[in-house]
Scaffold this active site. Structure first.
Site, short mmCIF file in Angstrom:
data_model
loop_
_atom_site.label_atom_id
_atom_site.label_comp_id
_atom_site.label_asym_id
_atom_site.label_seq_id
_atom_site.Cartn_x
_atom_site.Cartn_y
_atom_site.Cartn_z
N PHE A 116 -28.11 15.07 41.13
CA PHE A 116 -28.05 16.22 42.05
C PHE A 116 -28.19 17.56 41.33
O PHE A 116 -28.49 18.57 41.97
CB PHE A 116 -26.75 16.17 42.87
N LYS A 117 -28.01 17.59 40.01
CA LYS A 117 -28.11 18.87 39.30
C LYS A 117 -29.50 19.49 39.43
O LYS A 117 -29.65 20.70 39.35
CB LYS A 117 -27.69 18.69 37.85
N ASP A 118 -30.51 18.64 39.69
CA ASP A 118 -31.86 19.19 39.92
C ASP A 118 -31.90 20.14 41.11
O ASP A 118 -32.72 21.06 41.14
CB ASP A 118 -32.84 18.05 40.21
#
Ligand SMILES: *Cc1c(COP(=O)(O)O)cnc(C)c1O
Length: 480
Positions: A116-118
């Site tokens: 999810f960091k993208d």
């Protein structure tokens, strides 16, 4: 909108002034002076925009409440360039799917590095490039990673003008898949540095370089850690997108409440949910789901926030949540204390530094926390994550990763009948294949673009644990 620090009453600053920064100079974290307040008709308008024009336009609408110092047309163009089907492998960008009666999963894990960091880092890459080019400045990002953050940062910053990335990681400690993801990048502005040591050694090197203020200024050293406000802001958007999708899938109306269950480590993801809720997004519960590293679960249950020593920080099968303290947590505490910066400073600066904990159990503000802010917490263990992965596979033929399994386990335990619960999927199972093999006896599916990445040629420099050598490397290769 201007920004203030959680620890002082210093002059408020603009979005682009704090964009490239982590901590405020006083050691606090930045928050907007106030939260925009949306009415039902505003939510309906945003829903129409999302349904008709898609995620990128919704992102622009949410961001423009918080950003005054970027032209509207530029901000929109940045969002449109960031949130594409090509990069996020879905026209919805963060698609919601029903798992079972009342329980949904929202995929935040279809970006370039499958975590999810993208969702935030991809926007940050474009914002950084924009801001650096219009100020004529340069940035050399120095980081330490044990996996997800470093690769998300590299994939966001690769090829960006004015930015170089120097990313340290502990030699031979990441999974083969994670190493291949990072080290196969051949971009000229990306430098992978494998350090002989463990993750803490890498972090110590970064700290040592950053605390040399002359070096830091001369070589424009920056970071991209999870306390960066722009990262948090980008994450607010998918709570809106998740809400609107659930309305469409269930036939509920704008204004009816839903809950989110969030696999949590540094409190960045769920803090974005808090911001969305403060803006008026109808969120009932915000479920803080931790693993065995349960600093946050302990706080929400008891009012005591006690940071762990490294000896008391467990290595788990949900490694991206293995934290000793939650670096974004101060933001929520500041709101909880009705934005009393003096008290916030005394808790995080004095009490944490001196005693290692603070206790709000007797504070009436803590007693009313659940009704007022919707937070509720729970934790998973290795056994419950494995059992959840097995059960979801047996019942629904879906493979979920161990972090998402944590969210499903805790979310199911607190879900209220009649209120949809959305679990945020924070990674795809292929990133944590060995745990999936343990649970299911087989490898998870691999998206086709990752076929064979382990055999691509690798660009990585091996260095001993030596601050001086890292500085030399930066000097020789930095932007100036
Ligand atoms: C970073 C990460 C988390 C934790 O998110 P926080 O914002 O630190 O709470 C959870 N799951 C995965 C897969 C991650 O990469």
């Amino acid at each position: 909108m201007r920004y203030i620090s959680t620890r002082s009453e210093g002059a408020p600053r603009q979005f682009c002034e704090i964009l490239l920064e982590g901590l405020a100079p006083d050691g606090g974290l930045y928050l907007p002076e106030r939260y925009p307040s949306l009415r039902l008709e505003d939510l309906s308008r945003l829903r129409t925009i999302f349904d008709q024009d898609g995620y990128a336009n919704l992102a622009y609408e949410v961001l423009q409440f918080f950003v005054d110092d970027i032209d509207a047309s530029d901000l929109k163009a940045l969002c449109v360039r960031t949130y594409t089907e090509e990069v996020f492998a879905s026209p919805l960008i963060a698609p919601v799917r029903a798992l079972e009666e009342g329980l949904f999963i929202q995929a935040l894990s279809n970006g370039p590095t499958l975590a999810f960091k993208d969702m935030a880092m991809q926007l940050l890459g474009n914002l950084f490039e924009y801001q650096l080019s219009r100020t004529g400045k340069r940035l050399n990002i120095l980081g330490a990673t044990s996996g997800d953050t470093g690769s998300a940062a590299e994939y966001a910053m690769r090829g960006k003008k004015g930015v170089r990335v120097f990313m340290t990681s502990p030699k031979d400690r990441m999974s083969a898949f994670q190493q291949a993801q990072m080290f196969s990048l051949q971009d000229e502005n990306i430098f992978n540095i494998a350090i002989e040591g463990v993750f803490d050694d890498c972090q110590d090197i970064v700290k040592a370089v950053s605390s040399d203020l002359a070096f830091k200024t001369n070589y424009s050293i920056g970071t991209v850690n999870s306390i960066n406000w722009a990262r948090l802001l980008a994450q607010v958007v998918y709570y809106f997108a998740g809400y609107f999708q659930v309305l469409s899938q269930t036939g509920l109306n704008v204004g009816q409440k839903i809950s989110f269950s969030v696999p949590s480590g540094n409190f960045g993801n769920v803090c974005a949910g808090h911001v969305a809720r403060m803006m008026g997004l109808p969120i009932d519960q915000l479920v803080v789901a931790t693993n065995e590293n349960d600093v946050l679960d302990e706080f929400f249950k008891t009012g005591v926030y006690k940071v762990r020593t490294s000896a008391n920080t467990h290595e788990t099968t949900s490694p991206s949540m293995d934290i000793s303290k939650a670096s974004n947590f101060e933001r929520f505490v500041f709101d909880l204390l009705l934005r009393d910066s003096g008290l916030t400073k005394s808790l995080f600066d004095d009490q944490i530094s001196n005693k290692g904990f603070f206790d709000l159990s007797k504070n009436p503000l803590f007693t009313h926390l659940k009704e007022k802010y919707g937070f509720i917490s729970g934790k998973s263990t290795h056994q419950t994550r494995i059992a959840t992965i097995q059960e979801v596979y047996a019942k629904h033929h879906q493979i979920i990763d161990p972090h998402t399994a944590d969210g499903v386990w805790v979310g199911r335990g607190v879900a209220q009948r009649g209120t949809p619960m959305v679990v945020l999927e924070t990674a795809l199972p292929i990133k944590f294949a060995s745990t999936i093999v343990e649970a299911l006896g087989k490898e998870p599916p691999r998206p086709s673009k990752f076929e064979g990445i382990e055999s691509l040629s690798k660009k990585v420099l091996n260095l001993p644990r030596d601050v001086g050598l890292i500085k030399e490397l930066i000097k020789a290769n930095c932007n100036d």
